[in-house]
Design a protein around this motif. Structure first.
Motif, PDB file in Angstrom:
ATOM      1  N   VAL A 152      26.728  32.765  37.430  1.00  0.00           N
ATOM      2  CA  VAL A 152      27.707  32.232  38.375  1.00  0.00           C
ATOM      3  C   VAL A 152      29.096  32.452  37.800  1.00  0.00           C
ATOM      4  CG1 VAL A 152      28.603  30.168  39.510  1.00  0.00           C
ATOM      5  CG2 VAL A 152      26.135  30.519  39.342  1.00  0.00           C
ATOM      6  N   ILE A 153      29.891  33.282  38.462  1.00  0.00           N
ATOM      7  CA  ILE A 153      31.253  33.577  38.041  1.00  0.00           C
ATOM      8  C   ILE A 153      32.167  32.584  38.755  1.00  0.00           C
ATOM      9  CG2 ILE A 153      33.044  35.340  37.945  1.00  0.00           C
ATOM     10  CD1 ILE A 153      30.659  37.378  38.387  1.00  0.00           C
ATOM     11  N   CYS A 154      32.936  31.825  37.971  1.00  0.00           N
ATOM     12  CA  CYS A 154      33.718  30.740  38.551  1.00  0.00           C
ATOM     13  C   CYS A 154      34.773  30.284  37.552  1.00  0.00           C
ATOM     14  CB  CYS A 154      32.805  29.560  38.914  1.00  0.00           C
ATOM     15  SG  CYS A 154      31.963  28.806  37.487  1.00  0.00           S
ATOM     16  N   ALA A 155      35.549  29.308  37.945  1.00  0.00           N
ATOM     17  CA  ALA A 155      36.386  28.566  37.014  1.00  0.00           C
ATOM     18  C   ALA A 155      35.685  27.244  36.719  1.00  0.00           C
ATOM     19  CB  ALA A 155      37.769  28.321  37.600  1.00  0.00           C
ATOM     20  N   GLY A 158      39.448  24.316  33.951  1.00  0.00           N
ATOM     21  CA  GLY A 158      40.721  24.976  33.708  1.00  0.00           C
ATOM     22  C   GLY A 158      40.622  26.353  33.100  1.00  0.00           C
ATOM     23  N   ARG A 159      39.394  26.908  32.976  1.00  0.00           N
ATOM     24  CA  ARG A 159      39.214  28.246  32.433  1.00  0.00           C
ATOM     25  C   ARG A 159      38.375  29.088  33.394  1.00  0.00           C
ATOM     26  NH1 ARG A 159      39.378  25.109  27.662  1.00  0.00           N
ATOM     27  NH2 ARG A 159      40.622  26.067  25.994  1.00  0.00           N
ATOM     28  N   LEU A 160      38.623  30.394  33.396  1.00  0.00           N
ATOM     29  CA  LEU A 160      37.744  31.333  34.078  1.00  0.00           C
ATOM     30  C   LEU A 160      36.569  31.658  33.171  1.00  0.00           C
ATOM     31  CD1 LEU A 160      40.019  34.029  35.772  1.00  0.00           C
ATOM     32  CD2 LEU A 160      38.669  32.252  36.892  1.00  0.00           C
ATOM     33  N   PRO A 173      20.118  23.008  31.606  1.00  0.00           N
ATOM     34  CA  PRO A 173      21.522  23.198  31.989  1.00  0.00           C
ATOM     35  C   PRO A 173      22.033  24.571  31.563  1.00  0.00           C
ATOM     36  CG  PRO A 173      21.203  21.013  31.073  1.00  0.00           C
ATOM     37  CD  PRO A 173      19.904  21.746  30.878  1.00  0.00           C
ATOM     38  N   TRP A 174      22.764  25.214  32.480  1.00  0.00           N
ATOM     39  CA  TRP A 174      23.310  26.532  32.195  1.00  0.00           C
ATOM     40  C   TRP A 174      24.541  26.396  31.306  1.00  0.00           C
ATOM     41  CZ3 TRP A 174      23.077  29.898  37.278  1.00  0.00           C
ATOM     42  CH2 TRP A 174      21.761  29.903  37.754  1.00  0.00           C
ATOM     43  N   THR A 175      24.804  27.439  30.532  1.00  0.00           N
ATOM     44  CA  THR A 175      25.912  27.432  29.581  1.00  0.00           C
ATOM     45  C   THR A 175      27.126  28.139  30.170  1.00  0.00           C
ATOM     46  OG1 THR A 175      24.364  27.456  27.715  1.00  0.00           O
ATOM     47  CG2 THR A 175      26.649  28.109  27.269  1.00  0.00           C
ATOM     48  N   PHE A 176      28.286  27.476  30.069  1.00  0.00           N
ATOM     49  CA  PHE A 176      29.519  28.103  30.546  1.00  0.00           C
ATOM     50  C   PHE A 176      30.155  28.893  29.415  1.00  0.00           C
ATOM     51  CE2 PHE A 176      34.138  28.050  31.583  1.00  0.00           C
ATOM     52  CZ  PHE A 176      34.057  28.750  32.771  1.00  0.00           C
ATOM     53  N   HIS A 177      30.500  30.156  29.714  1.00  0.00           N
ATOM     54  CA  HIS A 177      31.135  31.052  28.762  1.00  0.00           C
ATOM     55  C   HIS A 177      32.552  31.344  29.257  1.00  0.00           C
ATOM     56  CE1 HIS A 177      27.250  31.971  26.752  1.00  0.00           C
ATOM     57  NE2 HIS A 177      26.768  31.800  27.977  1.00  0.00           N
ATOM     58  N   PRO A 178      33.578  30.708  28.684  1.00  0.00           N
ATOM     59  CA  PRO A 178      34.954  30.974  29.135  1.00  0.00           C
ATOM     60  C   PRO A 178      35.397  32.362  28.713  1.00  0.00           C
ATOM     61  CG  PRO A 178      34.974  29.535  27.223  1.00  0.00           C
ATOM     62  CD  PRO A 178      33.526  29.712  27.602  1.00  0.00           C
ATOM     63  N   ILE A 179      36.151  33.013  29.577  1.00  0.00           N
ATOM     64  CA  ILE A 179      36.689  34.336  29.249  1.00  0.00           C
ATOM     65  C   ILE A 179      38.212  34.313  29.197  1.00  0.00           C
ATOM     66  CG2 ILE A 179      34.672  35.486  30.229  1.00  0.00           C
ATOM     67  CD1 ILE A 179      37.849  35.904  32.129  1.00  0.00           C
ATOM     68  N   GLY A 220      30.467  35.229  20.399  1.00  0.00           N
ATOM     69  CA  GLY A 220      31.482  34.219  20.140  1.00  0.00           C
ATOM     70  C   GLY A 220      32.365  33.896  21.318  1.00  0.00           C
ATOM     71  N   ASP A 221      32.040  34.389  22.512  1.00  0.00           N
ATOM     72  CA  ASP A 221      32.829  34.125  23.725  1.00  0.00           C
ATOM     73  C   ASP A 221      34.315  34.429  23.526  1.00  0.00           C
ATOM     74  OD1 ASP A 221      30.648  33.400  25.228  1.00  0.00           O
ATOM     75  OD2 ASP A 221      30.880  31.254  24.875  1.00  0.00           O
ATOM     76  N   PRO A 222      34.663  35.699  23.250  1.00  0.00           N
ATOM     77  CA  PRO A 222      36.078  36.038  23.056  1.00  0.00           C
ATOM     78  C   PRO A 222      36.858  35.946  24.365  1.00  0.00           C
ATOM     79  CG  PRO A 222      34.767  38.031  23.204  1.00  0.00           C
ATOM     80  CD  PRO A 222      33.788  36.893  23.177  1.00  0.00           C
ATOM     81  N   VAL A 223      38.159  35.760  24.244  1.00  0.00           N
ATOM     82  CA  VAL A 223      39.040  35.831  25.413  1.00  0.00           C
ATOM     83  C   VAL A 223      39.160  37.286  25.836  1.00  0.00           C
ATOM     84  CG1 VAL A 223      41.409  35.522  26.222  1.00  0.00           C
ATOM     85  CG2 VAL A 223      40.324  33.751  24.818  1.00  0.00           C
ATOM     86  N   TRP A 224      38.922  37.561  27.109  1.00  0.00           N
ATOM     87  CA  TRP A 224      39.013  38.924  27.614  1.00  0.00           C
ATOM     88  C   TRP A 224      40.478  39.317  27.781  1.00  0.00           C
ATOM     89  CZ3 TRP A 224      34.783  39.761  31.948  1.00  0.00           C
ATOM     90  CH2 TRP A 224      33.537  39.356  31.442  1.00  0.00           C
ATOM     91  N   GLU A 225      40.761  40.606  27.659  1.00  0.00           N
ATOM     92  CA  GLU A 225      42.124  41.088  27.816  1.00  0.00           C
ATOM     93  C   GLU A 225      42.559  40.982  29.274  1.00  0.00           C
ATOM     94  OE1 GLU A 225      44.857  45.119  27.088  1.00  0.00           O
ATOM     95  OE2 GLU A 225      42.704  45.134  26.591  1.00  0.00           O
ATOM     96  N   PHE A 226      43.745  40.412  29.467  1.00  0.00           N
ATOM     97  CA  PHE A 226      44.255  40.185  30.816  1.00  0.00           C
ATOM     98  C   PHE A 226      45.252  41.272  31.202  1.00  0.00           C
ATOM     99  CE2 PHE A 226      47.407  38.004  33.666  1.00  0.00           C
ATOM    100  CZ  PHE A 226      46.582  37.952  34.771  1.00  0.00           C
ATOM    101  N   HIS A 227      45.093  41.789  32.434  1.00  0.00           N
ATOM    102  CA  HIS A 227      46.003  42.787  32.989  1.00  0.00           C
ATOM    103  C   HIS A 227      46.628  42.193  34.251  1.00  0.00           C
ATOM    104  CE1 HIS A 227      44.212  45.941  30.391  1.00  0.00           C
ATOM    105  NE2 HIS A 227      43.096  45.280  30.612  1.00  0.00           N
TER     106      HIS A 227
END
Length: 405
Positions: A152-155, A158-160, A173-179, A220-227
């Motif tokens: 499930v892709i969502c916010a 406060g995080r995507l 319970p499903w695990t949320f992976h912030p990007i 490690g659930d890294p922050v994805w590069e934002f464009h």
């Protein structure tokens, strides 16, 4: 003695009602219910008979006739002046038992729950609440990671990001992976999608302010590069589903989205690459953001759901959308009493990769909810459509008289 009308009796018994004159040429509308149960709906073969069934709110209807109705959970219709607890409906075999289950995403900011298909057993559908909160008004279930198992892709908080099940135990319970880092995403944020924009074989996440590039490693659930890129015109809150497809056939992925889910505007964004490989976009208007401007004679508001399907059989993806009727009641938003239309915008490519869109009316008495779904259910080689909204549940069937242009 006052007897119910034939229309009310048919719908009460679960039989679809054919609405004469409500659909565009070559289409037939079936109204499966006149009650407001959900704003999401999907086709899925729940009984494994080879025919897609209609799933909307608490019911599923046996395809291909949809005359036999079954309960998934206890039905409780909602007041059209308010909201439902079912904004999105998806289907997948979550527990791997060979039977398609049903996933429901409730009111924004609430939960994701999947209902376990009992198969041939005469048992109730068990509900498994697996994740909360699911924020945003366009969350989606999709194979973001390319593993063959959807997330499930969502916010959330406060995080995507994305909520993923353990395929070995999808009831847990499903695990949320912030990007993303902590931001301004909330339960009512508009505009979300996913797809491989840069052609590296990994799906990226799109939102109204730009796109997030999936890295080679997710350890490690890294922050994805934002464009950054403004897919919504300020101060518009953003659109609905953001679709990734090669619109003009130049080999680069483009973006299709509505500009304002409660206003006007539909655009596609042509991907442009510099010699160094930098990605930008050139916007092209399909429907104007000016309510007074018609393009090809068409204008309507509240494009709160979009999908892609090859409507005319020419091998090109066409855009499916329509009007969400009474999103905030009879006095809210833009033109709330306008005709609840469902449209396809047929892609017409020229040799120089320029594109025009030919509008085709599919139905003028159903509209959309926050979701619209397309697949071929009557085996005529053309997609059919299902929507759930405040007017009820509708299936719009393509007829074999449709000819490829």
């Amino acid at each position: 003695m006052n007897l119910p009308s034939p229309r009310l009796l048919l719908l009460t018994l679960g039989f679809p009602l054919i609405v004469a004159g409500a659909s565009g040429p070559g289409y037939q509308q079936l109204q499966l219910s006149d009650k407001f149960f959900s704003e999401g709906a999907v086709f899925a073969d729940l009984n494994r008979d080879g025919h897609p069934d209609a799933v909307a709110g608490p019911f599923w209807y046996e395809g291909p006739t949809f005359a036999q109705r079954h309960e998934i959970y206890r039905p409780a219709p909602f007041d059209p002046l308010g909201y439902s607890d079912n904004f999105f409906t998806f289907s997948h075999d979550f527990n791997g038992d060979g039977w398609a289950d049903v996933l429901v995403l409730g009111f924004p900011g609430i939960d994701a729950s999947w209902f376990e298909n009992p198969g041939l057993r005469d048992l109730p559908w068990r509900r498994h609440v697996v994740f909360l909160p699911v924020d945003g008004e366009s969350p989606v279930l999709g194979d973001l990671l390319g593993h063959g198992y959807p997330v499930v892709i969502c916010a959330s908080g406060g995080r995507l990001g994305y909520a993923a099940a353990d395929p070995r135990d999808s009831v847990r319970p499903w695990t949320f992976h912030p990007i993303s880092p902590l931001g301004l995403w909330n339960r009512f944020t508009h505009g979300l999608g996913f797809g491989d924009l840069n052609g590296d074989g990994r799906a990226d996440i799109l939102e109204k302010n730009g796109w997030w590039q999936q890295p080679a490693s997710l350890v490690g659930d890294p922050v994805w590069e934002f464009h950054p890129y403004p897919f919504a015109t300020a101060p518009a809150p953003g659109g609905a589903q953001m679709l990734v497809t090669d619109v003009n056939g130049d080999g680069l992925a483009d973006v299709v989205t509505s500009r304002h889910a409660h206003g006007y505007g539909l655009s596609w964004f042509e991907q442009i690459r510099t010699a160094a490989g930098a990605i930008s976009f050139s916007p092209h208007t399909i429907l104007s953001e000016n309510p007074e401007t018609k393009i090809s004679g068409v204008q309507f508001s509240q494009l709160h759901a979009l999908a892609l399907a090859d409507v005319d059989g020419d091998g090109l993806p066409d855009i499916i959308t329509g009007k969400r009727w009474w999103a905030h009641g009879p006095k809210g938003d833009a033109d709330p009493a306008g005709a609840p239309v469902l449209y396809a915008f047929l892609t017409r490519r020229a040799p120089d990769h320029t594109v025009t869109f030919e509008p085709r009316l599919l139905d003028d008495n159903s509209g959309i909810g926050t979701q619209v779904y397309a697949t071929d259910v009557n085996a005529d080689g053309r997609p059919d459509f299902i929507v759930g909204n405040k007017r009820g549940t509708f299936v719009v069937l393509s007829q074999k008289t449709i000819q490829k242009k």
